[in-house]
Scaffold this active site. Structure first.
Site: not given
Length: 147
Positions: A56, A58, A86, A89
């Site tokens: 991701h 992040e 999410c 993260c």
């Protein structure tokens, strides 16, 4: 003199990263990490390219920032991300001890807030910055995928 380094200024940079992800066929989430009004990381989702569910924006931003700073803690750093993180993260951001998270669009189904994930107690969260622009890119991406 007016400070040009606003949350909107840096969110525009995160949106540029989200557009890069969009153009690559990745879910269009972009992120930048800033310290002292200086961008130290620019990232976007790479889950498709790397065939890695943890890639991701992040997560990429945390790794890139830690490498830049030479340490694992992101104190005095701000993460600007186009979509609410999410829980995976958010957990990593908790451990990074990031000082501030600014996100654009809410993730009503998988975001850390609806999932009840805790951030570090000292982390400041600002939501809804350029929310419409961030959400529009996501909606456009998924509308194209459904065709």
């Amino acid at each position: 003199m007016e400070n040009i380094f606003t949350d909107e200024y840096f969110m525009k940079k995160a949106l540029q990263e989200a557009q890069v992800a969009f153009d690559k066929g990745e879910i269009p989430v972009g992120a930048v990490v800033v310290i002292d009004n200086r961008v130290i990381a620019r990232t976007h989702n790479l889950t498709e390219m790397l065939n890695d569910v943890t890639a991701h924006a992040e997560m990429q931003a945390i790794t890139s920032s830690a490498n830049f700073l030479g340490g694992k803690y992101l104190k005095d750093c701000t993460l600007y991300v186009t979509l609410e993180p999410c829980q995976m993260c958010a957990g990593a951001l908790y451990w990074s001890q990031i000082s501030k998270i600014v996100f654009g669009a809410r993730d009503e189904q998988r975001g850390f807030m609806v999932m009840g994930t805790q951030l570090h107690p000292k982390t400041i969260v600002v939501s809804g910055v350029m929310e419409n622009e961030c959400a529009a890119l996501m909606k456009e991406f998924f509308a194209k995928r459904r065709k």
